[in-house]
Design an enzyme around this catalytic site. Structure first.
Site, short mmCIF file in Angstrom:
data_model
loop_
_atom_site.label_atom_id
_atom_site.label_comp_id
_atom_site.label_asym_id
_atom_site.label_seq_id
_atom_site.Cartn_x
_atom_site.Cartn_y
_atom_site.Cartn_z
N LEU A 1 -19.17 -11.17 3.71
CA LEU A 1 -18.96 -12.33 4.58
C LEU A 1 -19.36 -11.95 6.01
O LEU A 1 -18.81 -11.01 6.59
CB LEU A 1 -17.50 -12.76 4.54
N PRO B 1 -18.75 -11.94 -2.16
CA PRO B 1 -19.94 -11.61 -1.35
C PRO B 1 -19.56 -11.03 -0.01
O PRO B 1 -18.43 -11.19 0.45
CB PRO B 1 -20.63 -12.98 -1.17
N ALA C 1 -5.50 4.26 -2.76
CA ALA C 1 -6.28 4.82 -1.64
C ALA C 1 -7.54 5.44 -2.24
O ALA C 1 -7.45 6.28 -3.15
CB ALA C 1 -5.47 5.88 -0.90
N LYS D 1 0.89 -1.18 0.00
CA LYS D 1 0.00 0.00 0.00
C LYS D 1 0.92 1.21 0.00
O LYS D 1 1.51 1.55 1.04
CB LYS D 1 -0.87 -0.02 1.26
#
Ligand SMILES: Nc1ncnc2c1ncn2[C@@H]1O[C@H](COP(=O)(O)OP(=O)(O)OP(=O)(O)O)[C@@H](O)[C@H]1O
Ligand SMILES: C[C@H](N)[C@H](N)CCCCCC(=O)O
Ligand SMILES: [Mg+2]
Length: 332
Positions: free
Chosen positions: A310, A308, A226, A126
């Site tokens: 969770l 999906p 970001a 990141k």
């Protein structure tokens, strides 16, 4: 409070004392286009096959040759429901490097990135973290911990290493480690405020040196931006500009619900306008087959799958959901 901003491998923060050294910065390995010869296909599960036909709409080079930088217009019949640019492979087919971006903040980039790292064995990076989980200021940069704050200016290599060797609790990097066990690289820039990076940097009296943001080496790498594609790093440079410079294929994470069509197509247009290779779209959220198909078709992008929501989000559940909803070979 003194000016902040952490500088780690691959990037610098310009502050009052000038740019900090880009410790550990290395030459980016080139990502070679591949799989141009295969046709778009759909496996019947709403996932398009890997690879667009030669000259398919969705190929930025072809788009530029046609003067077509828009997702609107003629949809290539070969690419309906598919399309997308070539996978992020390099010489010998060994490179699998992807940028994970999205239609906006909180859309699910970090969770998908963690799932992808777990599925493919990629490392995670990141480059710019602003704030921590829950949109709270970055505790590591409050100045409460003596030494760490000066490390964030990039002026004290010893303490900078101490800061970046371990993922900060609440950072996206820490979440990826927890959800995947993947190796992670230190952020290049850590900013205190949970704001757009350009503004968080300004509030610390520093400026992000986007030129110095260079991906770490490694054949398998997942890089997370970001927020959305047009989030500013500075008042001049947006994330999409950085992605265009890197030429690493992006996976666009999009919501499935109402509003996503325009958000997704706008993001796709912005990426294409800059010549950013689009690997495909990963959806996050509840089933909505028509939204997914519509974005794939009008945007001429490969639909890679849908993660999906969770109820229990942990490493095992995420790994299972990735296996159930994505194909590792689409990221090989
Ligand atoms: N598939 C999922 N199942 C359950 N929770 C999820 C799922 N995807 C995302 N979340 C939750 O939604 C929130 C936002 O997700 P995430 O942090 O991945 O967003 P992001 O796009 O990375 O945001 P940012 O722009 O801040 O990096 C988090 O609390 C995350 O745990
Ligand atoms: C604070 C947040 N979680 C992200 N780190 C940064 C999101 C920037 C969004 C900027 C914007 O589009 O307005
Ligand atoms: Mg994130």
């Amino acid at each position: 409070m003194a000016a902040g901003g952490a500088a780690g491998p691959g990037g610098t923060v310009r502050g009052p004392n000038g740019p900090a050294p880009a410790a550990g910065a290395v030459e980016r390995q080139p990502d070679r286009a591949a799989d141009r010869g295969t046709r778009c296909r759909d496996d019947g599960a709403g996932r398009a096959g890997a690879g667009a036909g030669p000259g398919c709409a969705g190929d930025p080079a072809a788009d530029r040759a046609r003067g077509d930088l828009s997702v609107a217009g003629v949809v290539d019949a070969e690419c309906l429901g598919g399309g997308g640019d070539p996978p992020g492979r390099g010489a010998g087919g060994a490179m699998a490097r992807f940028v994970i971006t999205g239609t906006g903040t909180d859309v699910g980039k970090t969770v998908f990135a963690a799932g992808l790292c777990g599925m493919t064995g990629a490392a995670y990076w990141k480059p710019v973290q602003s704030g921590l989980a829950g949109n709270v200021p970055n505790a590591a940069l409050t100045g409460d911990a003596p030494g760490q704050h000066s490390a964030c200016t990039g002026r004290t290599p010893t303490t900078r290493a101490a800061l970046t060797d371990v993922a900060q609790p609440g950072s996206d990097r820490a979440e990826v480690e927890q959800l995947s066990g993947a190796p992670t690289h230190p952020e290049a820039v850590m900013l205190r405020e949970p704001l757009s990076p350009h503004r968080a940097a300004e509030l610390e009296g520093v400026e992000i040196d986007a030129e110095a943001l260079t991906p770490p080496p490694g054949a398998r790498l997942v890089i997370e931006g970001a927020g959305g594609v047009l989030v500013p790093l500075t008042r001049q440079i947006l994330f999409a500009d950085l992605f265009a410079r890197w030429q690493i294929p992006v996976v666009l994470v999009c919501a499935t619900g109402l509003g996503t069509i325009s958000h997704s197509l706008s993001a796709i247009e912005a990426l294409r306008a800059r010549g950013v290779p689009i690997h495909g779209v990963a959806f996050a959220g509840d089933p909505n087959g028509d939204n997914m198909a519509t974005i794939g078709q009008i945007g001429r992008v490969r639909v890679l799958g849908r993660l999906p929501h969770l109820a229990r989000l942990d490493r095992a559940a995420l790994a299972q959901a990735m296996r159930d909803n994505f194909r590792a070979e689409d990221f090989a």
